[in-house]
Design an enzyme around this catalytic site. Structure first.
Site, PDB file in Angstrom:
ATOM      1  N   GLU A 117     -19.882   5.891  19.320  1.00  0.00           N
ATOM      2  CA  GLU A 117     -19.934   4.581  18.670  1.00  0.00           C
ATOM      3  C   GLU A 117     -18.544   4.234  18.179  1.00  0.00           C
ATOM      4  OE1 GLU A 117     -22.636   5.011  15.425  1.00  0.00           O
ATOM      5  OE2 GLU A 117     -24.162   5.870  16.727  1.00  0.00           O
TER       6      GLU A 117
ATOM      7  N   ASP B  55       0.828  -1.202   0.000  1.00  0.00           N
ATOM      8  CA  ASP B  55       0.000   0.000   0.000  1.00  0.00           C
ATOM      9  C   ASP B  55       0.863   1.252   0.000  1.00  0.00           C
ATOM     10  OD1 ASP B  55      -2.045  -1.704   0.075  1.00  0.00           O
ATOM     11  OD2 ASP B  55      -2.667  -1.290   2.122  1.00  0.00           O
TER      12      ASP B  55
ATOM     13  N   LYS C  40     -15.919   3.326  15.308  1.00  0.00           N
ATOM     14  CA  LYS C  40     -15.832   3.627  13.886  1.00  0.00           C
ATOM     15  C   LYS C  40     -15.335   2.354  13.202  1.00  0.00           C
ATOM     16  CE  LYS C  40     -14.231   7.088  10.611  1.00  0.00           C
ATOM     17  NZ  LYS C  40     -13.840   6.164   9.563  1.00  0.00           N
TER      18      LYS C  40
ATOM     19  N   CYS D 160      26.594  -7.693  -0.058  1.00  0.00           N
ATOM     20  CA  CYS D 160      27.290  -8.882  -0.521  1.00  0.00           C
ATOM     21  C   CYS D 160      27.754  -8.507  -1.925  1.00  0.00           C
ATOM     22  CB  CYS D 160      26.327 -10.074  -0.577  1.00  0.00           C
ATOM     23  SG  CYS D 160      26.912 -11.408  -1.635  1.00  0.00           S
TER      24      CYS D 160
ATOM     25  N   LYS E  68      -9.930   9.705  15.572  1.00  0.00           N
ATOM     26  CA  LYS E  68      -9.116   8.635  15.000  1.00  0.00           C
ATOM     27  C   LYS E  68      -8.157   8.066  16.037  1.00  0.00           C
ATOM     28  CE  LYS E  68      -9.426   8.211  10.654  1.00  0.00           C
ATOM     29  NZ  LYS E  68      -9.456   7.704   9.570  1.00  0.00           N
TER      30      LYS E  68
ATOM     31  N   CYS F 103      27.771 -13.623   3.866  1.00  0.00           N
ATOM     32  CA  CYS F 103      26.465 -13.652   3.214  1.00  0.00           C
ATOM     33  C   CYS F 103      25.760 -14.985   3.509  1.00  0.00           C
ATOM     34  CB  CYS F 103      26.644 -13.484   1.705  1.00  0.00           C
ATOM     35  SG  CYS F 103      25.131 -13.817   0.778  1.00  0.00           S
TER      36      CYS F 103
ATOM     37  N   LEU G  85     -16.891  11.944   7.313  1.00  0.00           N
ATOM     38  CA  LEU G  85     -16.854  12.518   8.661  1.00  0.00           C
ATOM     39  C   LEU G  85     -15.588  13.351   8.802  1.00  0.00           C
ATOM     40  CD1 LEU G  85     -17.796   9.454  10.921  1.00  0.00           C
ATOM     41  CD2 LEU G  85     -19.146  11.531  10.640  1.00  0.00           C
TER      42      LEU G  85
HETATM   43  S1  IVH Z   1     -21.876   7.971  11.013  1.00  0.00           S
HETATM   44  C1  IVH Z   1     -22.427  11.284   7.370  1.00  0.00           C
HETATM   45  N1  IVH Z   1     -21.014   6.015  12.428  1.00  0.00           N
HETATM   46  O1  IVH Z   1     -16.927   6.280   8.557  1.00  0.00           O
HETATM   47  C2  IVH Z   1     -21.740  10.044   7.744  1.00  0.00           C
HETATM   48  N2  IVH Z   1     -19.998   6.383  10.330  1.00  0.00           N
HETATM   49  O2  IVH Z   1     -15.174   8.415   7.720  1.00  0.00           O
HETATM   50  C3  IVH Z   1     -22.249   9.581   9.045  1.00  0.00           C
HETATM   51  N3  IVH Z   1     -18.267   4.746   9.784  1.00  0.00           N
HETATM   52  O3  IVH Z   1     -18.594   6.941   5.562  1.00  0.00           O
HETATM   53  C4  IVH Z   1     -21.565   8.388   9.372  1.00  0.00           C
HETATM   54  N4  IVH Z   1     -18.437   3.567  11.616  1.00  0.00           N
HETATM   55  O4  IVH Z   1     -18.574   4.539   6.400  1.00  0.00           O
HETATM   56  C5  IVH Z   1     -20.886   6.678  11.287  1.00  0.00           C
HETATM   57  N5  IVH Z   1     -20.391   4.289  13.822  1.00  0.00           N
HETATM   58  C6  IVH Z   1     -20.257   4.947  12.669  1.00  0.00           C
HETATM   59  C7  IVH Z   1     -19.323   4.574  11.692  1.00  0.00           C
HETATM   60  C8  IVH Z   1     -19.220   5.319  10.531  1.00  0.00           C
HETATM   61  C9  IVH Z   1     -17.812   3.687  10.454  1.00  0.00           C
HETATM   62  C10 IVH Z   1     -17.745   5.150   8.463  1.00  0.00           C
HETATM   63  C11 IVH Z   1     -18.795   5.478   7.443  1.00  0.00           C
HETATM   64  C12 IVH Z   1     -18.428   6.837   6.934  1.00  0.00           C
HETATM   65  C13 IVH Z   1     -16.990   6.938   7.328  1.00  0.00           C
HETATM   66  C14 IVH Z   1     -16.523   8.360   7.446  1.00  0.00           C
END
Ligand code: IVH
Length: 671
Positions: free
Chosen positions: A125, A43, A127, A423, A311, A405, A93
């Site tokens: 929540e 990546d 992510k 080497c 993050k 080596c 987000l």
């Molecule tokens: S709320 C308007 N809740 O994160 C978007 N998003 O970086 C509201 N994601 O596209 C999203 N877990 O795919 C929300 N608990 C969560 C999430 C979540 C993962 C993802 C989602 C979004 C991305 C944005």
């Protein structure tokens, strides 16, 4: 991954050619990664390609291709899926990377609500690190599911989402007339490991990480494949309790807090337990828990103002360092690396990690037997950060860089003041293998059926010792070897035969001349036409080439004056290797294949595969080495093999040479 060397104003041509090369590479690897789920490069290398493309496009805005990957992010062009317009855009987000950024976000949100309203609650929540989908229900019945796409238009993946057991297909009686639920499709870690395990037993390449595998699995043409991947789903948008009562899987870690301090301790708590989850997360999402306030706050073009993603830092894990070994690169560089007890970190299972060079090992003082901290920051190569000294076993010793080596036992050498150890034995088996592997690779001579395992086998059996031996390989002996049927020997023979008339630029790149990557190789090829001229090259011939810096010119000159290399070139010529320069100049009127991707396979009658590829490229088309959902046609001759199966899988039309000729002439197939 060689960068273009463009320093002058008048180098548009070179920039243009590198831009198109980068575009092609990015599309090719993007497809392997997202479309097929089997990435070929790291990546971090992929990111380098992207960065180079974006930098060049910034520097040469007038050359930017409207079809550049940068103009089509989200990859919705050429997909086999129907488009779905999102009634409500699927946004992204905003991010906060530390507690300060988080609290300035809350201040900002509070300030924006001009009235006296106080935010009385937040929901937190996880992510989830998967891919967002929007699922539409009408009268309680699942009618459509779409990926995010570019946020406005996504892909219709209904058939595939229907295979995910977590996703309710029919809702209870209380379901509204129309409901769109958004959430994340993901692949659990256990499911990911099990999948890779079964692929390994079938000799199929393993997948890199759960997220990309989930994305690749959801974007399959055949929903049976999706069904076999055990995907899961968490719903996160539209009031959580309501969702739950309708039968959606709501993550148990979603919590509501009234005090912001609790939000902070929630984050800390999640940071500590993220490893215990059976799925990957890359942060915490904090949302204002009030639909009226959410509405009032509204959204920017990109993201809602009422939510933020906190993050989490890249993952670190501890594991046992079994041993430190040294690998020898094709140029002789000796690189120490750690052999680790496999550990799941940063999205994939890691069993080895680089230690860079002798100084790094000394500085970190990591020792075989140590418990070590391993990190895989985002998508870079895993590295060993440090030992856990408090856990150090009693009998460890500082590691010493070997003096000889590991492959050829010759003395390793390190130039004073330089970090790298080498080497210097040109005959070192590891270097021989490395040179041959590079020579036959897809970016260089592209000899099909000559993978790393075969190179290893042929070298260890004494069949080849340098790249010229490829052209006088003993096929009789090969046909007596295990695993070589008549067909595979014939295919190999044909592929080698074709390579004799390969493009000069590819040959030059294949020879691993220091500082000569694909672009420079092409440049030299255009200026010299054939090997005979290059054999007698003088410094002044190279100096005048526009775009070839003095360092590269010197390196090329030195390479061609080295007796060993001149001998190699003569041997190649004697064996009938007679590459010619490929003119890259396209005539606009002949670009009948513009926008098409045509993969070539099998034995053609009237022309070689390489010639066919050349024709395709000259006419503005692309001809990558593998079939994907984005392939327009598969041009197949006799004995097409696995590519035919791939074509069937992706519904790619297969054409023969007659149809191909028609296509070249008219830009379409006969009616
Ligand atoms: S709320 C308007 N809740 O994160 C978007 N998003 O970086 C509201 N994601 O596209 C999203 N877990 O795919 C929300 N608990 C969560 C999430 C979540 C993962 C993802 C989602 C979004 C991305 C944005």
């Amino acid at each position: 991954m060689v960068k273009g060397n463009f320093s002058d104003e008048d180098d548009d041509d070179k920039a243009l050619s590198r831009l198109s090369e980068l575009g092609e590479l990015i599309r090719f690897h993007n497809d392997l990664y997202h479309g097929q789920g089997v990435p070929e490069i790291l990546d971090s290398d992929f990111d380098l390609l992207w960065r180079e493309l974006l930098d060049l496009e910034k520097k040469y805005p007038h050359l930017a291709d409207p079809n550049s990957p940068s103009a089509t992010v989200g990859g919705r062009k050429n997909t086999p899926f129907a488009e779905v317009k999102h009634h409500v855009p699927m946004q992204s987000l905003d991010n906060a990377f530390d507690k300060d950024q988080l609290s300035s976000w809350t201040d900002k949100v509070q300030r924006r609500l001009e009235t006296e309203q106080k935010i009385s609650a937040w929901t937190c929540e996880l992510k989830f690190d998967g891919l967002a989908v929007s699922i539409r229900y009408e009268k309680g019945q699942l009618v459509q599911a779409a990926t995010r796409g570019d946020g406005f238009i996504g892909e219709d993946v209904t058939e595939n989402v229907l295979t995910i057991s977590d996703v309710p297909k029919i809702l209870g009686k209380e379901a509204p007339e129309v409901l769109e639920v958004r959430g994340e499709v993901y692949l659990g870690i256990e499911a990911f490991n099990a999948l890779n395990h079964s692929r390994a037993s079938l000799n199929e390449p393993s997948f890199a990480n759960p997220r990309n595998t989930a994305a690749g699995s959801l974007r399959q043409k055949d929903s049976k494949v999706t069904a076999s991947r055990n995907l899961s789903f968490w719903a996160y948008q539209i009031g959580a309790t309501w969702l739950k009562s309708l039968g959606f899987p709501i993550n148990e870690h979603a919590k509501k807090f009234t005090d912001f301090k609790e939000v902070v301790s929630y984050i800390e708590n999640i940071e500590n337990m993220r490893h215990d989850l059976d799925y990957e997360i890359d942060g915490v999402v904090i949302k204002v828990d009030d639909l009226v306030l959410q509405k009032q706050l509204g959204t920017t073009a990109r993201a809602p103002r009422w939510a933020i993603a906190y993050k989490l830092p890249p993952e670190e894990r501890t594991t046992r360092l079994i041993d430190i070994e040294v690998s020898i690169g094709p140029g002789g560089q000796a690189t120490p690396f750690a052999k680790l007890e496999p550990v799941f970190v940063g999205g994939s299972t890691v069993g080895t990690a680089t230690l860079h060079n002798a100084d790094q090992v000394k500085e970190k003082d990591v020792r075989p037997g140590d418990l070590v901290v391993v990190r895989k920051a985002g998508d870079v190569i895993p590295e060993v950060l440090r030992p856990v000294i408090s856990e150090r076993p009693a009998n460890t010793r500082p590691w010493e860089f070997p003096t000889s080596c590991p492959a050829c036992k010759e003395q390793l050498e390190r130039t004073e003041g330089e970090a790298a150890t080498f080497c210097n034995n040109y005959e070192c088996p590891r270097q021989i293998r490395g040179r041959i592997e590079h020579f036959v690779s897809r970016g260089a001579m592209d000899i099909e059926g000559f993978g790393e395992q075969r190179v290893d086998l042929f070298v260890s059996e004494g069949l080849i010792n340098d790249v010229s031996d490829i052209f006088r390989i003993d096929f009789e002996r090969i046909s007596e070897m295990e695993g070589f049927g008549e067909l595979s020997v014939t295919n190999l023979k044909n592929a080698i035969e074709e390579a004799r008339s390969m493009d000069l630029g590819r040959l030059l790149f294949g020879l691993r001349i220091p500082h000569v990557g694909t672009t420079v190789a092409q440049l030299i090829s255009e200026n010299f036409q054939d090997l005979e001229v290059l054999k007698k090259v003088q410094m002044q011939d190279l100096e005048v080439i526009d775009g070839l810096g003095p360092k590269i010119a010197m390196s090329v000159f030195e390479w061609f004056t080295n007796e060993r290399n001149v001998d190699l070139i003569s041997r190649l010529q004697h064996l009938g290797v007679n590459p010619k320069s490929e003119s890259l100049l396209l005539d606009d009127q002949d670009k009948t294949l513009l926008g098409m991707t045509i993969v070539v396979t099998g034995r053609l009658q009237g022309l070689s595969r390489e010639e066919a590829r050349k024709i395709i490229k000259e006419r503005g088309g692309k001809s990558p080495g593998s079939v994907s959902a984005k392939t327009t046609y598969l041009l197949a001759g006799e004995g097409g093999g696995s590519k035919l199966e791939q074509a069937e899988k992706f519904d790619v039309p297969v054409i023969d040479e007659t149809a191909f000729e028609n296509l070249i002439k008219n830009g379409n197939l006969p009616k």
